[in-house]
Design a protein around this motif. Structure first.
Motif, PDB file in Angstrom:
ATOM      1  N   LEU A 150      10.754  -3.675  12.698  1.00  0.00           N
ATOM      2  CA  LEU A 150      12.104  -3.281  13.116  1.00  0.00           C
ATOM      3  C   LEU A 150      13.159  -4.324  12.752  1.00  0.00           C
ATOM      4  O   LEU A 150      14.346  -4.069  12.890  1.00  0.00           O
ATOM      5  N   ARG A 151      12.751  -5.486  12.286  1.00  0.00           N
ATOM      6  CA  ARG A 151      13.723  -6.510  11.902  1.00  0.00           C
ATOM      7  C   ARG A 151      13.623  -6.782  10.399  1.00  0.00           C
ATOM      8  O   ARG A 151      14.448  -6.331   9.618  1.00  0.00           O
ATOM      9  N   ASP A 152      12.562  -7.436   9.962  1.00  0.00           N
ATOM     10  CA  ASP A 152      12.417  -7.721   8.535  1.00  0.00           C
ATOM     11  C   ASP A 152      12.216  -6.412   7.754  1.00  0.00           C
ATOM     12  O   ASP A 152      12.775  -6.228   6.673  1.00  0.00           O
ATOM     13  N   GLY A 153      11.427  -5.499   8.314  1.00  0.00           N
ATOM     14  CA  GLY A 153      11.168  -4.217   7.639  1.00  0.00           C
ATOM     15  C   GLY A 153      12.426  -3.392   7.509  1.00  0.00           C
ATOM     16  O   GLY A 153      12.656  -2.714   6.506  1.00  0.00           O
ATOM     17  N   CYS A 195       2.268 -17.648  10.906  1.00  0.00           N
ATOM     18  CA  CYS A 195       2.574 -17.489   9.475  1.00  0.00           C
ATOM     19  C   CYS A 195       3.403 -16.228   9.259  1.00  0.00           C
ATOM     20  O   CYS A 195       3.345 -15.289  10.056  1.00  0.00           O
ATOM     21  N   HIS A 196       4.178 -16.231   8.190  1.00  0.00           N
ATOM     22  CA  HIS A 196       5.086 -15.120   7.886  1.00  0.00           C
ATOM     23  C   HIS A 196       5.209 -15.086   6.361  1.00  0.00           C
ATOM     24  O   HIS A 196       5.802 -15.985   5.766  1.00  0.00           O
ATOM     25  N   CYS A 197       4.614 -14.067   5.724  1.00  0.00           N
ATOM     26  CA  CYS A 197       4.532 -14.089   4.262  1.00  0.00           C
ATOM     27  C   CYS A 197       5.216 -12.893   3.620  1.00  0.00           C
ATOM     28  O   CYS A 197       5.167 -11.780   4.138  1.00  0.00           O
ATOM     29  N   HIS A 198       5.828 -13.157   2.495  1.00  0.00           N
ATOM     30  CA  HIS A 198       6.426 -12.086   1.684  1.00  0.00           C
ATOM     31  C   HIS A 198       5.588 -11.855   0.437  1.00  0.00           C
ATOM     32  O   HIS A 198       4.868 -12.738  -0.020  1.00  0.00           O
ATOM     33  N   ASP A 199       5.725 -10.650  -0.125  1.00  0.00           N
ATOM     34  CA  ASP A 199       4.754 -10.181  -1.107  1.00  0.00           C
ATOM     35  C   ASP A 199       5.253 -10.223  -2.552  1.00  0.00           C
ATOM     36  O   ASP A 199       4.758  -9.478  -3.394  1.00  0.00           O
ATOM     37  N   GLY A 235       8.646  -6.844   0.064  1.00  0.00           N
ATOM     38  CA  GLY A 235       8.126  -6.578   1.396  1.00  0.00           C
ATOM     39  C   GLY A 235       7.381  -7.753   2.016  1.00  0.00           C
ATOM     40  O   GLY A 235       7.275  -8.843   1.450  1.00  0.00           O
ATOM     41  N   ASN A 236       6.846  -7.486   3.230  1.00  0.00           N
ATOM     42  CA  ASN A 236       6.135  -8.485   4.021  1.00  0.00           C
ATOM     43  C   ASN A 236       4.633  -8.237   3.920  1.00  0.00           C
ATOM     44  O   ASN A 236       4.204  -7.229   3.367  1.00  0.00           O
ATOM     45  N   ALA A 237       3.863  -9.127   4.540  1.00  0.00           N
ATOM     46  CA  ALA A 237       2.421  -8.896   4.657  1.00  0.00           C
ATOM     47  C   ALA A 237       2.206  -7.590   5.427  1.00  0.00           C
ATOM     48  O   ALA A 237       2.832  -7.374   6.458  1.00  0.00           O
ATOM     49  N   ILE A 252      19.540 -13.181   5.821  1.00  0.00           N
ATOM     50  CA  ILE A 252      18.535 -13.971   6.521  1.00  0.00           C
ATOM     51  C   ILE A 252      17.187 -13.716   5.906  1.00  0.00           C
ATOM     52  O   ILE A 252      16.996 -12.769   5.175  1.00  0.00           O
ATOM     53  N   LYS A 253      16.273 -14.575   6.254  1.00  0.00           N
ATOM     54  CA  LYS A 253      14.966 -14.573   5.614  1.00  0.00           C
ATOM     55  C   LYS A 253      14.284 -13.221   5.722  1.00  0.00           C
ATOM     56  O   LYS A 253      13.906 -12.715   6.683  1.00  0.00           O
TER      57      LYS A 253
END
Ligand SMILES: [Zn+2]
Length: 517
Positions: A13-16, A202-206, A238-240, A516-517
């Motif tokens: 709901l935030r990064d997505g 951890c917080h990873c981007h793809d 996107g994210n993990a 933002i990140k």
């Protein structure tokens, strides 16, 4: 050997929601949050309260509703953001704050225009400031994977002293590799004297396709919280993908001595809901929850699976909640059976919405002999998340004439947000083009179609059509979706839905969020 518990931090709901074109209204966000709670994620990042009025209200509504997962809000390292987050989150069971500040040389110099010492001072001051209100604070070193390790160790020690509970070290730009990312966590654990007082995240981007592998490497190096999104949606690549991380841990528990709290058979429903509401369709070959993930095509594989499923199947469909035999409802199904089905499909509807849903179901049985779970899921989801707070466009009627020897012509009438019925007709090179030209002529917003996809819900020749569009509305990219028995009607609904999403967004925007990140 005992299993270590890994907490799941969902940021769909935030990064997505920062994926291009994705704009969820408050009811849609609430529905996803409820599903994340059913999935039993540990933390739900509900949004960035200071970014807009819409985000603020959504975070507040989620904080009020969700009780079994903790709700967290994002904040820059400035007092006004922390204040806004507090106003939105103070109603939560345990108000949680996610504070971030960049620590890489490139971000500090060009974006923040701050010296490393100023970054330490600001982080410490803001964690202390936030700690006066929030019992729980996660602090993120934005762009950690490109930061100087000695500097990271120094700032983390100070931030822990100031009161942070979790330290998150994101790979903000998707640049790291599994070995390198794992090493970073190992270094931090070895060089920060008070590191045992906090949990590492951890917080990873793809961007390089390694977000899930990087997350697993982090876990192997002492991280006990993984951040990610459902279906891996998010900024850029996107994210993990959380479903991939948790299923990898589950299926390879012989190799990974870790467990999570997740109710894995809720994964498919969560994935479906997120895909439909965001308009970010899942690729068929997507790991764990793609449509083809459990399909065995070649003869040799089919033969093997029939003899023993484990020959070619390492994950059972049931594990993630994929069911093939769903009980269907039909023309003669009564209200009682319908109501039971609604509950079984995981929806809690008000009496008014239940009546509305039953009406739509009855209408559908005029066109379709058997109404499947997937059909009902779509109908119920749309009713549940339909926001009536903003005056919107409504499709009144469409008529499309097509013949291979004629010029396709569409006639459309639409009810405008001002409650006026307007009608016109246009021609085009094809039916959809004619239809979309006509709708564009009727609405006041400037629109431009960027992408168009059509698919069917389930199989069979009477299957419901589902259309997804990406439309530029007054310069902003918006995703829209539409469902109907007919392809053209579904297409018309999708286009109008994208415009309505724009209107809803306009009604709630105060200021544009900074990157933002
Ligand atoms: Zn991110």
């Amino acid at each position: 050997m005992g299993m270590t518990m890994i907490k799941i931090f969902d940021t769909t709901l935030r990064d997505g929601e920062q994926s291009p074109g994705v704009n969820l209204n408050q009811l849609e966000k609430l529905e996803i949050a409820r599903q994340l709670e059913r999935l039993r994620v540990d933390r739900i990042e509900a949004g960035f309260p200071a970014s807009s009025k819409g985000d603020f209200e959504a975070v507040k509504a989620i904080a009020q509703t969700i009780k079994n997962s903790s709700v967290i809000g994002l904040s820059r390292a400035v007092q006004s953001d922390i204040e806004a987050a507090w106003e939105a989150l103070r109603v939560a069971e345990e108000p949680c704050l996610h504070l971030f500040l960049a620590t890489s040389p490139i971000h500090m110099k060009y974006k923040l225009k701050m010296t490393p010492e100023q970054v330490i001072e600001t982080s410490v001051n803001m964690v202390k400031y936030a700690k006066k209100k929030f019992p729980f604070i996660e602090w993120s070193a934005e762009d950690a994977s490109r930061s100087d390790l000695d500097f990271l160790a120094r700032i983390i020690e100070k931030v822990i002293e100031a009161g942070a509970n979790v330290i998150n070290l994101p790979d903000t730009v998707g640049y790291t590799t599994p070995e390198e990312y794992g090493k970073m966590f190992r270094y931090i654990r070895e060089h920060v004297p008070n590191i045992d007082q906090v949990a590492l995240s951890c917080h990873c981007h793809d961007d390089l396709g390694m977000a899930v592998a990087n997350s697993l490497a982090a876990i192997e190096n002492g991280v006990t919280q993984v951040e990610g999104t459902i279906n891996g949606i998010g900024e850029r690549a996107g994210n993990a993908a959380l479903e991939e991380v948790v299923i990898a841990l589950k299926i390879r528990s012989d190799f990974y001595p870790y467990e999570t709290n997740l109710k894995l058979d809720e994964l498919k429903r969560t994935s479906d809901l997120v895909a439909k509401l965001t308009g970010m369709v899942v690729q068929p070959n997507k790991a764990v929850i793609g449509r083809n993930a459990y399909a065995h095509e070649s003869g040799i594989h089919q033969d093997g699976v029939l003899k023993n499923a484990q020959t070619y199947e390492i994950i059972t469909p049931e594990l993630v909640g994929v069911h093939s035999n769903n009980l269907v409802l039909g023309k003669h199904s009564g209200r009682h059976a319908f109501k039971e089905k609604v509950v079984e499909l995981g929806f809690t509807l008000s009496e008014e919405k239940l009546n509305q849903a039953f009406g739509q179901f009855k209408q559908l049985t005029d066109h379709k002999k058997e109404v499947t779970d997937e059909d009902l899921f779509t109908i119920l989801m749309e009713i549940q998340t339909n926001a009536n707070t903003v005056q919107k466009y409504q499709l009144e009627m469409i008529q499309v004439q097509y013949g291979s020897a004629n010029i396709p012509t569409a006639t459309v009438s639409v009810k405008t947000p001002e409650d006026k019925i307007v009608q016109t007709a246009c021609t085009g090179n094809g039916s959809v083009e004619a239809l979309y030209k006509t709708i564009a002529a009727l609405i006041t917003e400037e629109t431009n179609l960027l992408d168009y996809q059509i698919s069917s819900i389930g199989g069979g020749k009477d299957a419901l059509a589902e259309a997804y569009v990406q439309v530029k509305v007054n310069g902003e990219i918006m995703n829209g979706r539409g469902t109907a028995s007919d392809v053209l009607e579904a297409s018309a609904h999708a286009y109008i839905n994208a415009v309505n999403k724009y209107l809803i967004k306009q009604s709630s925007v105060v200021k544009e969020p900074t990157a933002i990140k």
